[in-house]
Design a protein around this motif. Structure first.
Motif, PDB file in Angstrom:
ATOM      1  N   ILE A  44       0.835  -1.210   0.000  1.00  0.00           N
ATOM      2  CA  ILE A  44       0.000   0.000   0.000  1.00  0.00           C
ATOM      3  C   ILE A  44       0.867   1.256   0.000  1.00  0.00           C
ATOM      4  O   ILE A  44       0.637   2.190  -0.785  1.00  0.00           O
ATOM      5  CB  ILE A  44      -0.938  -0.004   1.222  1.00  0.00           C
ATOM      6  CG1 ILE A  44      -2.007  -1.094   1.057  1.00  0.00           C
ATOM      7  CG2 ILE A  44      -1.602   1.365   1.403  1.00  0.00           C
ATOM      8  CD1 ILE A  44      -2.858  -1.320   2.296  1.00  0.00           C
ATOM      9  N   ALA A  45       1.875   1.297   0.869  1.00  0.00           N
ATOM     10  CA  ALA A  45       2.755   2.464   0.956  1.00  0.00           C
ATOM     11  C   ALA A  45       3.547   2.657  -0.325  1.00  0.00           C
ATOM     12  O   ALA A  45       3.731   3.785  -0.797  1.00  0.00           O
ATOM     13  CB  ALA A  45       3.705   2.308   2.147  1.00  0.00           C
ATOM     14  N   LYS A  48       1.166   4.036  -3.100  1.00  0.00           N
ATOM     15  CA  LYS A  48       0.717   5.404  -2.842  1.00  0.00           C
ATOM     16  C   LYS A  48       1.831   6.426  -2.978  1.00  0.00           C
ATOM     17  O   LYS A  48       1.570   7.588  -3.290  1.00  0.00           O
ATOM     18  CB  LYS A  48       0.107   5.497  -1.435  1.00  0.00           C
ATOM     19  CG  LYS A  48      -1.198   4.742  -1.278  1.00  0.00           C
ATOM     20  CD  LYS A  48      -2.277   5.249  -2.227  1.00  0.00           C
ATOM     21  CE  LYS A  48      -2.776   6.632  -1.850  1.00  0.00           C
ATOM     22  NZ  LYS A  48      -3.882   7.089  -2.713  1.00  0.00           N
ATOM     23  N   THR A  49       3.077   6.017  -2.740  1.00  0.00           N
ATOM     24  CA  THR A  49       4.185   6.976  -2.766  1.00  0.00           C
ATOM     25  C   THR A  49       4.957   6.964  -4.080  1.00  0.00           C
ATOM     26  O   THR A  49       5.819   7.812  -4.279  1.00  0.00           O
ATOM     27  CB  THR A  49       5.179   6.687  -1.621  1.00  0.00           C
ATOM     28  OG1 THR A  49       5.651   5.316  -1.725  1.00  0.00           O
ATOM     29  CG2 THR A  49       4.509   6.875  -0.268  1.00  0.00           C
ATOM     30  N   GLN A  51       5.097   7.391  -8.116  1.00  0.00           N
ATOM     31  CA  GLN A  51       4.415   7.894  -9.310  1.00  0.00           C
ATOM     32  C   GLN A  51       4.498   6.910 -10.462  1.00  0.00           C
ATOM     33  O   GLN A  51       3.680   6.954 -11.385  1.00  0.00           O
ATOM     34  CB  GLN A  51       5.030   9.235  -9.728  1.00  0.00           C
ATOM     35  CG  GLN A  51       4.831  10.348  -8.700  1.00  0.00           C
ATOM     36  CD  GLN A  51       5.434  11.667  -9.149  1.00  0.00           C
ATOM     37  OE1 GLN A  51       6.146  11.728 -10.152  1.00  0.00           O
ATOM     38  NE2 GLN A  51       5.146  12.731  -8.406  1.00  0.00           N
ATOM     39  N   GLY A  54       1.213   4.077 -11.273  1.00  0.00           N
ATOM     40  CA  GLY A  54      -0.079   4.737 -11.406  1.00  0.00           C
ATOM     41  C   GLY A  54      -1.017   4.063 -12.389  1.00  0.00           C
ATOM     42  O   GLY A  54      -2.112   4.565 -12.641  1.00  0.00           O
ATOM     43  N   PHE A  59      -3.570   0.142  -9.278  1.00  0.00           N
ATOM     44  CA  PHE A  59      -4.781   0.666  -8.656  1.00  0.00           C
ATOM     45  C   PHE A  59      -5.565  -0.476  -8.015  1.00  0.00           C
ATOM     46  O   PHE A  59      -6.001  -0.387  -6.865  1.00  0.00           O
ATOM     47  CB  PHE A  59      -5.623   1.377  -9.717  1.00  0.00           C
ATOM     48  CG  PHE A  59      -6.917   1.949  -9.206  1.00  0.00           C
ATOM     49  CD1 PHE A  59      -6.952   3.151  -8.519  1.00  0.00           C
ATOM     50  CD2 PHE A  59      -8.115   1.275  -9.419  1.00  0.00           C
ATOM     51  CE1 PHE A  59      -8.151   3.682  -8.054  1.00  0.00           C
ATOM     52  CE2 PHE A  59      -9.315   1.791  -8.964  1.00  0.00           C
ATOM     53  CZ  PHE A  59      -9.332   2.996  -8.277  1.00  0.00           C
ATOM     54  N   PHE A  62      -3.612  -2.094  -5.057  1.00  0.00           N
ATOM     55  CA  PHE A  62      -3.756  -1.295  -3.836  1.00  0.00           C
ATOM     56  C   PHE A  62      -5.007  -1.716  -3.068  1.00  0.00           C
ATOM     57  O   PHE A  62      -4.961  -1.943  -1.854  1.00  0.00           O
ATOM     58  CB  PHE A  62      -3.827   0.195  -4.201  1.00  0.00           C
ATOM     59  CG  PHE A  62      -4.232   1.079  -3.054  1.00  0.00           C
ATOM     60  CD1 PHE A  62      -3.289   1.529  -2.147  1.00  0.00           C
ATOM     61  CD2 PHE A  62      -5.562   1.461  -2.879  1.00  0.00           C
ATOM     62  CE1 PHE A  62      -3.658   2.343  -1.077  1.00  0.00           C
ATOM     63  CE2 PHE A  62      -5.937   2.268  -1.822  1.00  0.00           C
ATOM     64  CZ  PHE A  62      -4.984   2.712  -0.918  1.00  0.00           C
ATOM     65  N   TYR A  63      -6.129  -1.842  -3.781  1.00  0.00           N
ATOM     66  CA  TYR A  63      -7.373  -2.199  -3.114  1.00  0.00           C
ATOM     67  C   TYR A  63      -7.392  -3.665  -2.675  1.00  0.00           C
ATOM     68  O   TYR A  63      -8.056  -4.003  -1.682  1.00  0.00           O
ATOM     69  CB  TYR A  63      -8.566  -1.895  -4.021  1.00  0.00           C
ATOM     70  CG  TYR A  63      -8.937  -0.434  -4.000  1.00  0.00           C
ATOM     71  CD1 TYR A  63      -9.625   0.105  -2.927  1.00  0.00           C
ATOM     72  CD2 TYR A  63      -8.559   0.411  -5.027  1.00  0.00           C
ATOM     73  CE1 TYR A  63      -9.957   1.451  -2.883  1.00  0.00           C
ATOM     74  CE2 TYR A  63      -8.877   1.768  -4.994  1.00  0.00           C
ATOM     75  CZ  TYR A  63      -9.573   2.281  -3.918  1.00  0.00           C
ATOM     76  OH  TYR A  63      -9.886   3.618  -3.873  1.00  0.00           O
TER      77      TYR A  63
END
Length: 264
Positions: A44-45, A48-49, A51, A54, A59, A62-63
């Motif tokens: 997750i980290a 999110k951190t 670029q 993406g 995406f 992550f979920y």
């Protein structure tokens, strides 16, 4: 719906009543929970951190990690604490909440896995239209549908269970609250309700399994005419920590942490 519930507190017998074995249960659950928690939080980290991560693929990843973190947290922490107690108990309301969250995040994981399979199908079988089909908006809508579908599934399970009268006993021979052990506390015939509950969960699992199987069979079939190098590159994107982009992002995240610690 009028509730007929006289059971206010439920006693959980756990995995064992032997004091020595309880410490083994505590150690095993703590080890696997911490491993699951740290692994998912790292993913997750990293996503999110970074670029560079993406794309729709990350995406959904992550979920998936988020839902897996929540799913394991619905049961593991309480089981870890209860394993150290002589008598473990849970209120009826807390039991219902645990059942709801357990089924909600479990179902959400299944739906996210389906979305990931669809994403890989589009990426490998329709690469020229990938970014158009799997736009950020489309991905967001798909995840929202997964959340709503999971909520509907869990609410159906809860409403079916609460349609039964619970007047005792109040002892569950299990280490957490789930529907099947809870139904044994009902003081009426549970055959039809149990059939509906199993059908609800069974239909989701069966359909999900078929969709996953079909999607990956189609993907593998589409790769038959690719070169060995092309197949290797395509299969290297199946959401694993061996993925080069994920590994590079984790290395950058670690370097940032080391530099930040050195400056303190």
């Amino acid at each position: 719906m009028q509730l007929n519930i006289n059971v206010t507190e439920i006693i959980l017998l756990g995995l064992t009543q032997d004091p020595g074995r309880k410490y083994i249960v505590f150690s095993v659950f703590l080890f696997f929970y911490m491993g699951t928690l740290l692994g998912n939080l790292l993913i997750i980290a990293t996503i999110k951190t970074s670029q560079a991560l993406g794309s729709p693929m990350y995406f959904f990843l992550f979920y998936l990690s988020l839902s897996d973190t929540c799913f394991s947290t619905t049961v593991a922490p309480r089981t870890i604490v209860d394993s150290l107690l002589k008598d473990a108990s849970i209120s009826f309301n807390e039991c219902i909440i645990q059942i709801f969250t357990f089924h909600f995040f479990g179902c959400l994981e299944i739906f996210i896995l389906i979305l990931m399979a669809v994403d890989r199908y589009v990426a490998i079988c329709k690469p020229l239209h990938y970014m158009t089909i799997m736009s950020r908006r489309v991905c967001g809508v798909l995840v929202a549908i997964a959340w709503v579908g999971s909520c509907v599934h869990s609410l159906v399970q809860i409403f079916l269970a609460l349609s039964l009268p619970f007047c005792g006993p109040n002892v569950i021979d299990h280490y957490f609250c789930d529907l099947q052990p809870l139904l044994k506390l009902a003081c009426s015939d549970t055959y039809m309700i149990n059939l509906l509950l199993v059908s609800n969960s069974g239909a989701i699992c069966t359909v999900s399994f078929l969709v996953l199987m079909v999607s990956y069979v189609i993907i593998l079939h589409s790769l038959r005419n690719h070169s060995a190098d092309g197949r290797r590159k395509a299969l290297s994107t199946f959401y694993t920590l061996r993925n080069a982009e994920v590994k590079n992002a984790m290395k950058k995240l670690w370097r940032k942490k080391v530099v930040s610690d050195d400056r303190k």
